[in-house]
Design an enzyme around this catalytic site. Structure first.
Site, PDB file in Angstrom:
ATOM      1  N   ASP A  58      15.561  -4.699   4.789  1.00 22.42           N
ATOM      2  CA  ASP A  58      14.932  -5.651   5.699  1.00 22.42           C
ATOM      3  C   ASP A  58      15.866  -6.835   5.887  1.00 22.42           C
ATOM      4  O   ASP A  58      16.635  -7.177   4.971  1.00 22.42           O
ATOM      5  CB  ASP A  58      13.588  -6.134   5.130  1.00 22.42           C
ATOM      6  CG  ASP A  58      12.680  -6.724   6.203  1.00 22.42           C
ATOM      7  OD1 ASP A  58      11.726  -6.036   6.611  1.00 22.42           O
ATOM      8  OD2 ASP A  58      12.933  -7.865   6.634  1.00 22.42           O
ATOM      9  N   ASP A  80      20.540  -6.645   8.502  1.00 22.91           N
ATOM     10  CA  ASP A  80      20.230  -6.928   9.902  1.00 22.91           C
ATOM     11  C   ASP A  80      20.630  -5.687  10.695  1.00 22.91           C
ATOM     12  O   ASP A  80      21.815  -5.397  10.835  1.00 22.91           O
ATOM     13  CB  ASP A  80      21.018  -8.151  10.367  1.00 22.91           C
ATOM     14  CG  ASP A  80      20.784  -8.479  11.836  1.00 22.91           C
ATOM     15  OD1 ASP A  80      20.030  -7.744  12.510  1.00 22.91           O
ATOM     16  OD2 ASP A  80      21.360  -9.486  12.316  1.00 22.91           O
ATOM     17  N   TYR A 188      10.663  -6.023  26.102  1.00 22.54           N
ATOM     18  CA  TYR A 188      10.132  -5.231  24.996  1.00 22.54           C
ATOM     19  C   TYR A 188       9.879  -3.798  25.449  1.00 22.54           C
ATOM     20  O   TYR A 188      10.267  -2.835  24.763  1.00 22.54           O
ATOM     21  CB  TYR A 188       8.848  -5.861  24.465  1.00 22.54           C
ATOM     22  CG  TYR A 188       8.306  -5.166  23.234  1.00 22.54           C
ATOM     23  CD1 TYR A 188       8.830  -5.445  21.972  1.00 22.54           C
ATOM     24  CD2 TYR A 188       7.293  -4.223  23.325  1.00 22.54           C
ATOM     25  CE1 TYR A 188       8.357  -4.804  20.833  1.00 22.54           C
ATOM     26  CE2 TYR A 188       6.802  -3.575  22.196  1.00 22.54           C
ATOM     27  CZ  TYR A 188       7.340  -3.870  20.957  1.00 22.54           C
ATOM     28  OH  TYR A 188       6.861  -3.225  19.843  1.00 22.54           O
TER      29      TYR A 188
END
Length: 280
Positions: A58, A80, A188
């Site tokens: 994460d 990342d 998105y």
């Protein structure tokens, strides 16, 4: 940019080895991105409960570490996914630690809280949303870098790791937004549509080497991301004719099905898990 950091979580003395000896994923090594919270954390927990050795990755390193500490024999990474080098190093470290990689569930992703707020304000005022004219390049690029480029980085690194063994299962997390393309959320929707198409294209290539790739496309799901959704927008998803928001665990169960042997004949599938809000 931050370098990959990882810690080995010490295995508990209360039967952790025994737990790993049984379950659908016993003896398998599984990397989960976005494992610090939400769907990723639920996937990591379920995989460990089914016997897998989990590598929890994460961008929020402490969150990944907190999840891994609850799982026997787990590793935690700070990664990342928008940084290809960090993804590749995390996979290399997983291979160095365990010698193989059998399952990857890529749950890392981002939304755009500001765009959500603009949509909510429009809904509250009874006006159509006006987002695309206000959307700047940095917001577009952030969503694309994490959601789409990040998926490419993870798929590439995972396939490279799995091809030598001629086996493996990769599950990406898309979105129902890729299919219904909600007004006011173009970046998105586009990023997740790209995730679907990218995953399906890679699936057709990778299956020749024994590696399966499939996708879960969740609808509204109770995660930290959903908790940041403005009330007016959440109400728009509240429809008594369909199921309520999914839990992270419900979506994790679908991901585990796709990663498991029961789904051996599923390749390039996109499973829509939106509670009946629409069908395709």
């Amino acid at each position: 940019m931050k370098s990959v950091q990882y810690v080995r979580v010490v295995e508990p003395m209360d039967g952790g080895n025994a737990a790993r000896g049984r379950g659908r994923f016993a003896g398998r090594v599984a990397l989960v991105t976005g494992a610090g919270s939400g769907i990723g954390a639920a996937v990591a927990g379920r995989l460990a409960g089914e016997g897998a050795l989990v590598v929890a990755a994460d961008i929020d390193g402490p969150a990944a570490e907190a999840v891994a500490k609850e799982l026997p024999g787990a590793l935690a990474f700070t990664v990342d996914v928008a940084d290809a080098g960090q993804v590749e190093r995390s996979v290399d470290e997983a291979l160095r630690a365990h010698g193989r990689l059998d399952v990857v569930v890529h749950a890392a992703g981002v939304d755009d809280p500001e765009a959500k707020q603009w949509i909510a304000e429009a809904l509250s005022s009874g006006l159509p949303p006006e987002v695309v004219t206000r959307l700047d390049g940095s917001a577009w690029e952030r969503v694309m870098r994490v959601n789409l480029y990040g998926t490419f980085h993870v798929l590439r690194a995972a396939v490279r790791a799995m091809v030598p063994n001629r086996s493996g299962a990769i599950v990406t997390i898309g979105s129902s937004a890729a299919l219904d393309a909600p007004a006011g959320y173009p970046h998105y929707a586009a990023s997740k549509a790209g995730v679907h198409a990218l995953s399906q294209s890679v699936a057709k290539e990778a299956i020749a080497f024994g590696v399966r790739v499939n996708t879960v496309a969740p609808g509204p799901t109770e995660t930290g991301m959903a908790a940041r959704t403005p009330a007016a927008l959440r109400q728009g998803f509240a429809d008594p004719r369909v199921r309520p928001y999914a839990t992270a665990g419900e979506i994790a169960d679908i991901a585990l099905f796709l990663a498991g042997d029961e789904a051996a004949n599923l390749v390039g599938a996109v499973l829509l898990a939106n509670g009946g809000r629409f069908t395709v």
